[in-house]
Design an enzyme around this catalytic site. Structure first.
Site, PDB file in Angstrom:
ATOM      1  N   ASP A   1       5.333   3.432  -8.640  1.00 51.08           N
ATOM      2  CA  ASP A   1       5.649   2.642  -9.817  1.00 51.08           C
ATOM      3  C   ASP A   1       6.611   1.515  -9.490  1.00 51.08           C
ATOM      4  OD1 ASP A   1       7.797   4.173  -9.275  1.00 51.08           O
ATOM      5  OD2 ASP A   1       7.849   5.241 -11.176  1.00 51.08           O
TER       6      ASP A   1
ATOM      7  N   ASP B   1       7.204   0.599  -3.720  1.00 52.60           N
ATOM      8  CA  ASP B   1       5.980   1.341  -3.360  1.00 52.60           C
ATOM      9  C   ASP B   1       4.857   0.422  -2.921  1.00 52.60           C
ATOM     10  OD1 ASP B   1       7.059   3.833  -3.989  1.00 52.60           O
ATOM     11  OD2 ASP B   1       6.636   3.533  -6.110  1.00 52.60           O
TER      12      ASP B   1
ATOM     13  N   ASP C   1       4.400  10.134  -6.268  1.00 49.48           N
ATOM     14  CA  ASP C   1       5.792   9.924  -6.569  1.00 49.48           C
ATOM     15  C   ASP C   1       6.227  11.062  -7.467  1.00 49.48           C
ATOM     16  OD1 ASP C   1       7.235   7.903  -5.723  1.00 49.48           O
ATOM     17  OD2 ASP C   1       7.301   6.809  -7.607  1.00 49.48           O
TER      18      ASP C   1
END
Length: 845
Positions: free
Chosen positions: A585, A589, A283
């Protein structure tokens, strides 16, 4: 199993021994075996106990969740353990409900109760259905909840009280090793049966020659028992029960150390899987960047200005026409998931996600007043931000009557919904082509400077609006565009370079604008000249064939939806056979974290949902910690390989020596107790010493093992076979020529010779253990003193060996040796090291 066989053996040996030789002389053998069994059990039990303690620590860490509560009129963060009935808890999307409670106020709250009820359909919670149950997850919306029950009294607590948490599954490596152990055990069994048969047959032949084959005495029974004991010990030595122990020790050691390095391993298997990872999908926000955001530039009323955070920005505010400024502040303070609160000691605190905090901070710098803005108008409906729509909206009732919608989100998306904008005088005018181009250029300019852009817009919607109606999707007036800087984390560039040299591809998957993503990816060294950056919508359109050609080249994916991330991970795993680690996070996800081989969740920014789906939690949200995890994973794999190489060498030699000499001379040079001691050295102590070797820098210079790698590599076979051959030749030479060489013609030459063989054999293992520290490098002493466990184990082995030979002769069938004999045994053992070094020069594919 082997311990049971041994226990039976010890029992029979005790009975027969005492019957024939009387107490205490006849009991020595049996007691020796009993002692060895106790030792093995004790060591294994200790290591198991230590590991269970580790899991307890882990559980405690796992459950460290903080929540935001209003208490005594102040909002603060507290641990869920400190929650009390009567606290008001603030929940937002992705949170886990920490206790049972009632809904007080909030907007569009959807709760996923599947963990409690098994129903996958989320439940709407509002004033009519106000019940919130602990352990459920907030899927959408935000609310305040009044805590009614905590701890074991909650629904979740009652459920948990009926079941205790199950143990860990076996890790892939353990499964592989159990296979190895079974095969070796079968080979050992075969050898043992043959050895036993040969020795018994030898006894029969002797008795036939003496003509006493009809009269059997207790001595003969004892001899057969001794044969049986030797056969059993061959099995014991052959079965490497140290393998599972080595894996658990190594993993437990790595877990403990990783805890200090800010990585919390939730599933043991993740440790070793991470070692073979070939690809990391990371990410951007919060992992590669610090997630501490500030507004750096803003374009309002056709003017681009820098925001100077240090001096405050009243100047910025004063240059904006009053009408525009009013709209802007109304938009900032009403359309937000964050909050500005006065904490203890009259300190102003901004709570909320980093993006929200940055915008609220900007609003305060402009001289706005959060509480005043909030009281001026009434919020009627809120649509919280979600990663599919990439925008959030709120409808407010104005003090002078009428309703207004405020909307903010990804610039391209919001701008596409606008047909008016504020000109330089703060008037609302239709968007013409020139203005659209100017705004788009601004967005690109901001993005190329690695700023995240957000667009704020509003729209009047007359006097009628029902809270159930959806928020309109077009017809907005663009208020302005803000550029938020999310600085790159220190150390990320180096970490990405380390990954690249270790053969791990790093890809960046983000919901941001493609130019922002590219700028940051270049800054961290993820995007190279021949790599591709692609946008989610374009990626979705591709067919499977196009994807398999494209994916190896993709380095950046921007404006991606959670499903794009999932698709990318799935393709990497299935079509390209890579071992994929994914960091995430947000709640969005979770599917990708679940699909990946290793899910890494962020400990600070991560939502509970993400942490539940992950295997490893990165406690400091830092990308370089991920590299540390990979390093430890490799270290675990290599350590276990070293241990297996060491163990197999001992197995091969002990098997062949006992088997061949039993067949040729009818007696085995190594007795049951001696073999058990060797087994102890190599299984339990060897596991301790080699499995706790900390990782060194060179680990990240090799290419990863990947999914298909053979566990016992050619390098290992080369080392094992070469070393075994050397040890076998030495022992064979001592057995056939030993008496002549050492001029053993005293009262008991055989006993001295067998002691000498045993001593040499043990020292061969001690030096081989040092050689096993490196499988391919010649210098095996590098960093040896830093590894205290290794030094301690070696010292103990040597000390105990001296005690066994000099003092425990009756138990172990040994006799004290003189200095010359000691010197020779140690020298012969030491010679194994140069031989190991020479072996390493032989190249194998």
């Amino acid at each position: 199993m082997t311990l049971m066989i041994l226990a039976v053996c010890a029992l029979v040996s005790l009975v027969v021994g005492i019957a024939t030789e009387g107490w205490p002389k006849g009991a020595h053998d049996g007691l020796g075996i009993v002692m060895s069994i106790l030792l093995v059990v004790f060591v294994t039990a200790t290591s198991d106990y230590k590991q269970s303690l580790q899991f307890k620590d882990l559980d405690r860490e796992k459950k460290k969740i903080t929540v935001q509560v209003a208490r005594n009129g102040f909002r603060r963060k507290i641990s869920i353990y400190d929650l009390l009935p009567g606290d008001i808890v603030h929940l937002c999307m992705g949170d886990q409900v920490p206790a049972d409670g009632l809904f007080v106020s909030g907007f569009s709250v959807l709760i996923n109760e599947s963990s409690l009820t098994g129903e996958s359909e989320p439940v709407n919670v509002n004033a009519l259905n106000p019940f919130l149950l602990s352990g459920t997850k907030v899927q959408n919306g935000s609310c305040k909840m009044l805590v009614t029950t905590v701890g074991m009294r909650t629904q979740w607590g009652k459920l948990m009280a009926t079941l205790s948490e199950g143990g860990d599954d076996e890790t892939p490596l353990q499964v592989k090793l159990n296979g190895v152990a079974t095969i070796i055990g079968k080979i050992g069994l075969f050898f043992a049966v043959v050895t036993f048969a040969v020795m018994v047959q030898g006894l029969f032949t002797r008795k036939l020659q003496e003509g006493t084959h009809w009269t059997w005495s207790g001595d003969d029974a004892l001899e057969i028992l001794e044969f049986f004991a030797i056969a059993v010990t061959i099995v014991v030595v052959a079965v490497p029960e140290g393998l599972p122990l080595a894996v658990t020790l190594s993993l437990a050691f790595a877990m403990k150390k990783m805890m200090n390095d800010k990585a919390l391993v939730r599933h043991l298997a993740a440790c070793e899987t991470m070692g073979s990872a070939t690809s990391i999908c990371s990410d951007k926000t919060g992992t590669l960047t610090t997630n501490h955001m500030t507004v750096l530039k803003a374009c309002i009323c056709e003017e681009i200005k820098e925001v100077d955070n240090s001096k405050g920005t009243p100047a910025f505010g004063s240059s904006i026409p009053a009408s525009a400024s009013k709209l802007l502040l109304q938009s900032i303070f009403n359309n937000t998931g964050g909050e500005v609160v006065i904490g203890e000691g009259n300190k102003t605190e901004i709570l909320g996600t980093p993006t929200e905090t940055a915008i609220l901070e900007f609003g305060l710098l402009l001289g706005g007043d959060f509480q005043a803005e909030r009281q001026a108008s009434k919020i009627v409906k809120v649509e919280p931000f979600n990663s599919v729509k990439k925008q959030m909206g709120v409808v407010i009732e104005l003090p002078e009557g009428g309703f207004r919608v405020h909307c903010k989100g990804a610039s391209e998306i919001i701008l596409a919904a606008c047909d008016k904008f504020l000109n330089s005088n703060g008037e609302v005018v239709p968007l013409n082509e020139a203005a659209v181009n100017h705004l788009n250029e601004t967005i690109e300019k901001f993005a190329s400077e690695a700023l995240r852009t957000l667009c704020l817009a509003c729209m009047e919607i007359g006097n009628e609006f029902s809270a159930d109606a959806p928020i309109p999707t077009e017809g907005y007036t663009c208020i302005g565009i803000v550029g938020i800087k999310d600085p790159m984390r220190p150390g990320v560039k180096e970490s990405v370079a380390i990954c690249r040299s270790a053969g791990i591809t790093v890809r960046m998957v983000t919901g941001d604008n493609i130019n922002t993503a590219k700028a940051i990816a270049r800054e961290c060294g993820i995007l190279t000249d021949n790599g591709i950056a692609i946008e989610g919508p374009e990626f979705r359109e591709k067919s499977d064939e196009e994807l398999s050609k494209l994916i190896p080249k993709i380095q950046v994916m921007a404006r991606s939806s959670p499903m794009d991330k999932h698709t990318l991970v799935k393709h990497l795993r299935t079509t390209l056979g890579e071992v994929v680690a994914v960091t995430g996070d947000g709640t969005n996800d979770a599917p990708a974290l679940h699909e990946a081989d290793i899910g890494l969740a962020m400990g600070i920014a991560g939502t509970e949902v993400a942490k539940e789906s992950a295997d490893v939690i990165i406690l400091d949200d830092n990308f370089s910690t991920i590299v540390t995890v990979a390093k430890w994973g490799r270290s675990v794999y290599i350590n276990i390989q070293k241990f297996v190489q060491f163990q197999l060498t001992v197995n091969v030699v002990a098997l062949i020596v006992n088997f061949s000499s039993a067949c040729l001379t009818g007696n085995a040079p190594l007795t049951a107790v001696q073999l058990l001691w060797v087994n102890m050295i190599m299984d339990t102590l060897g596991a301790l010493a080699l499995a706790t070797e900390p990782p060194n820098g060179d680990l990240m210079k090799r290419s990863p093992v990947g999914r298909k790698g053979n566990f016992i590599s050619n390098v290992m076979w080369r080392n094992i076979l070469g070393q075994s051959l050397y040890q076998f030749l030495i022992i064979w030479y001592l057995q056939t020529r030993g008496k002549a060489v050492f001029r053993l013609d005293g009262p008991d030459p055989d006993l001295i010779l067998n002691t000498l063989i045993f001593n040499t054999f043990v020292f061969c293992q001690v030096f081989n253990e040092i050689s096993s520290r490196e499988m391919e490098k010649i210098n095996v002493f590098k960093g040896i003193l830093k590894n205290y466990v290794f030094v301690a184990v070696l010292t103990c082995t040597v000390l105990f060996q001296i005690i066994i030979i000099e003092l425990l002769g009756t138990f172990a069938n040994t006799t004290p040796l003189n200095l010359q004999q000691w010197f020779v045994s140690i020298l012969l053992g030491f010679l194994g090291m140069p031989i190991a070094a020479v072996l390493k020069l032989i190249q194998v594919g």
